[in-house]
Design a protein around this motif. Structure first.
Motif, PDB file in Angstrom:
ATOM      1  N   LEU A  67       1.208  -1.156   0.389  1.00 18.88           N
ATOM      2  CA  LEU A  67      -0.249   0.272   0.043  1.00 18.88           C
ATOM      3  C   LEU A  67       0.725   1.582  -0.151  1.00 18.88           C
ATOM      4  N   ILE A  68       2.156   0.976   0.785  1.00 20.97           N
ATOM      5  CA  ILE A  68       2.637   2.695   0.902  1.00 20.97           C
ATOM      6  C   ILE A  68       3.388   2.841  -0.390  1.00 20.97           C
ATOM      7  N   ALA A  69       4.243   1.580  -1.007  1.00 27.74           N
ATOM      8  CA  ALA A  69       4.213   1.243  -2.769  1.00 27.74           C
ATOM      9  C   ALA A  69       3.816   1.913  -3.770  1.00 27.74           C
ATOM     10  N   PHE A  70       2.148   1.739  -3.421  1.00 29.99           N
ATOM     11  CA  PHE A  70       1.476   2.391  -4.268  1.00 29.99           C
ATOM     12  C   PHE A  70       1.328   3.616  -4.274  1.00 29.99           C
ATOM     13  N   LEU A  71       1.138   3.821  -2.853  1.00 30.79           N
ATOM     14  CA  LEU A  71       1.319   5.943  -2.395  1.00 30.79           C
ATOM     15  C   LEU A  71       2.327   6.441  -2.755  1.00 30.79           C
ATOM     16  N   ILE A  72       3.429   5.920  -2.664  1.00 31.75           N
ATOM     17  CA  ILE A  72       4.804   6.459  -3.156  1.00 31.75           C
ATOM     18  C   ILE A  72       5.018   6.309  -5.169  1.00 31.75           C
ATOM     19  N   GLN A  73       3.994   5.768  -5.349  1.00 36.42           N
ATOM     20  CA  GLN A  73       4.519   5.669  -6.983  1.00 36.42           C
ATOM     21  C   GLN A  73       3.828   6.636  -7.293  1.00 36.42           C
ATOM     22  N   THR A  74       2.265   6.098  -6.704  1.00 37.52           N
ATOM     23  CA  THR A  74       1.346   7.312  -7.345  1.00 37.52           C
ATOM     24  C   THR A  74       2.040   8.509  -7.307  1.00 37.52           C
ATOM     25  N   PHE A  75       2.185   9.000  -5.656  1.00 31.92           N
ATOM     26  CA  PHE A  75       2.739  10.178  -5.491  1.00 31.92           C
ATOM     27  C   PHE A  75       3.806  11.102  -6.732  1.00 31.92           C
ATOM     28  N   LEU A  76       4.846   9.981  -6.706  1.00 31.57           N
ATOM     29  CA  LEU A  76       5.743  10.683  -7.275  1.00 31.57           C
ATOM     30  C   LEU A  76       6.218  10.439  -8.419  1.00 31.57           C
ATOM     31  N   LEU A 103      -5.158  12.582 -14.543  1.00 32.49           N
ATOM     32  CA  LEU A 103      -5.134  13.518 -13.178  1.00 32.49           C
ATOM     33  C   LEU A 103      -6.369  13.182 -11.588  1.00 32.49           C
ATOM     34  N   VAL A 104      -6.723  13.515 -12.676  1.00 31.14           N
ATOM     35  CA  VAL A 104      -8.867  13.030 -11.038  1.00 31.14           C
ATOM     36  C   VAL A 104      -8.170  11.589 -10.636  1.00 31.14           C
ATOM     37  N   PHE A 105      -8.634  10.920 -11.428  1.00 33.84           N
ATOM     38  CA  PHE A 105      -8.719   9.045 -11.339  1.00 33.84           C
ATOM     39  C   PHE A 105      -7.441   9.301  -9.744  1.00 33.84           C
ATOM     40  N   LEU A 106      -6.032  10.089  -9.689  1.00 33.25           N
ATOM     41  CA  LEU A 106      -5.013   9.704  -9.739  1.00 33.25           C
ATOM     42  C   LEU A 106      -4.596  10.348  -7.723  1.00 33.25           C
ATOM     43  N   VAL A 107      -5.873  11.814  -8.177  1.00 34.10           N
ATOM     44  CA  VAL A 107      -6.001  12.333  -7.151  1.00 34.10           C
ATOM     45  C   VAL A 107      -6.204  11.601  -6.073  1.00 34.10           C
ATOM     46  N   LEU A 108      -8.194  10.763  -6.920  1.00 35.15           N
ATOM     47  CA  LEU A 108      -8.409  10.493  -6.118  1.00 35.15           C
ATOM     48  C   LEU A 108      -8.152   9.045  -5.597  1.00 35.15           C
ATOM     49  N   GLU A 109      -7.762   8.182  -6.349  1.00 35.11           N
ATOM     50  CA  GLU A 109      -6.964   7.574  -5.748  1.00 35.11           C
ATOM     51  C   GLU A 109      -5.743   7.413  -4.574  1.00 35.11           C
ATOM     52  N   LEU A 110      -5.434   8.901  -4.740  1.00 34.75           N
ATOM     53  CA  LEU A 110      -4.623   9.340  -3.688  1.00 34.75           C
ATOM     54  C   LEU A 110      -5.363   9.271  -2.230  1.00 34.75           C
ATOM     55  N   ILE A 111      -6.213   9.723  -2.370  1.00 31.72           N
ATOM     56  CA  ILE A 111      -7.305  10.284  -1.459  1.00 31.72           C
ATOM     57  C   ILE A 111      -7.809   9.276  -1.094  1.00 31.72           C
ATOM     58  N   ILE A 112      -8.539   8.623  -1.698  1.00 35.06           N
ATOM     59  CA  ILE A 112      -8.766   7.038  -1.049  1.00 35.06           C
ATOM     60  C   ILE A 112      -7.816   5.993  -0.301  1.00 35.06           C
ATOM     61  N   GLY A 113      -6.572   6.291  -0.946  1.00 31.88           N
ATOM     62  CA  GLY A 113      -5.351   4.951  -0.481  1.00 31.88           C
ATOM     63  C   GLY A 113      -4.496   5.821   1.303  1.00 31.88           C
ATOM     64  N   PHE A 114      -4.793   7.205   0.992  1.00 34.94           N
ATOM     65  CA  PHE A 114      -4.525   7.549   3.024  1.00 34.94           C
ATOM     66  C   PHE A 114      -5.625   7.052   3.761  1.00 34.94           C
ATOM     67  N   PHE A 115      -6.829   7.390   3.151  1.00 36.90           N
ATOM     68  CA  PHE A 115      -8.096   6.564   3.915  1.00 36.90           C
ATOM     69  C   PHE A 115      -7.920   5.146   4.436  1.00 36.90           C
ATOM     70  N   VAL A 116      -7.527   4.202   3.648  1.00 35.67           N
ATOM     71  CA  VAL A 116      -7.307   3.253   3.714  1.00 35.67           C
ATOM     72  C   VAL A 116      -5.818   2.602   3.919  1.00 35.67           C
ATOM     73  N   TYR A 117      -5.078   3.495   4.497  1.00 32.26           N
ATOM     74  CA  TYR A 117      -3.123   3.402   4.853  1.00 32.26           C
ATOM     75  C   TYR A 117      -4.228   3.024   6.948  1.00 32.26           C
ATOM     76  N   VAL A 118      -4.751   4.755   6.850  1.00 32.93           N
ATOM     77  CA  VAL A 118      -5.027   5.150   8.214  1.00 32.93           C
ATOM     78  C   VAL A 118      -5.913   4.429   8.595  1.00 32.93           C
ATOM     79  N   LYS A 119      -6.680   3.221   7.918  1.00 31.21           N
ATOM     80  CA  LYS A 119      -7.751   2.623   8.433  1.00 31.21           C
ATOM     81  C   LYS A 119      -6.636   1.548   8.871  1.00 31.21           C
TER      82      LYS A 119
END
Length: 160
Positions: A67-76, A103-119
């Motif tokens: 999950l962290i690799a997914f978020l980092i690769q998405t963001f960077l 870009l809309v898909f990527l930003v939504l994936e980052l937001i949802i991915g962050f909430f999943v990470y917190v959960k």
């Protein structure tokens, strides 16, 4: 589900934008941004395979590294591979909307991915504290044994 739809959109994205960038290289005057657009679109298409793998395995197995690799690769990487061609001066008419949707898909994936990470983090922390509580708090074991003993005894008496 968002990752699923984004995966199918990226097939369309790659099938349309890679030939378009290649066409621009062949027909128009070659400048640096045209070459960069082509290279970044190809790299984007190649790195998306790994990003989806991290996203799906991180979500299904609820594991932090994927999950962290997914978020980092998405963001960077993924956002940079889409934002830089989006900022180019010369684009064909269909490119703007394709970059924007991606870009809309990527930003939504980052937001949802962050909430999943917190959960996941809260769930894993709670499980860790439940496992280590008897080691830290000596009275916890006595309280837990009394509570579970009463619950078992109460359940046993109901069945009689």
């Amino acid at each position: 589900m968002l990752l699923y739809y984004h995966g199918y959109y990226n097939i369309l994205y790659a099938c349309i934008l890679i030939p378009t960038s290649f066409y621009q290289l062949l027909v128009f005057k070659i400048d640096v941004m045209t070459v960069v657009k082509f290279i970044l679109t190809v790299f984007y298409a190649l790195t998306e395979i790994f990003r989806y793998n991290f996203g799906f395995t991180g979500n299904i197995s609820e594991s932090f590294p994927e999950l962290i690799a997914f978020l980092i690769q998405t963001f960077l990487f993924s956002i940079a591979f889409v934002a830089i061609p989006f900022a180019a001066k010369f684009k064909l008419p269909h490119e703007d909307c394709m970059y924007f949707i991606n870009l809309v898909f990527l930003v939504l994936e980052l937001i949802i991915g962050f909430f999943v990470y917190v959960k996941f983090s809260n769930t894993q922390s709670a499980a860790f504290y439940r496992r280590t509580a008897p080691l830290i708090d000596k009275k916890f074991r006595k309280k837990y044994d009394n509570i579970s003993g009463e619950a078992v005894g109460a359940g046993h008496m109901r069945s009689v």
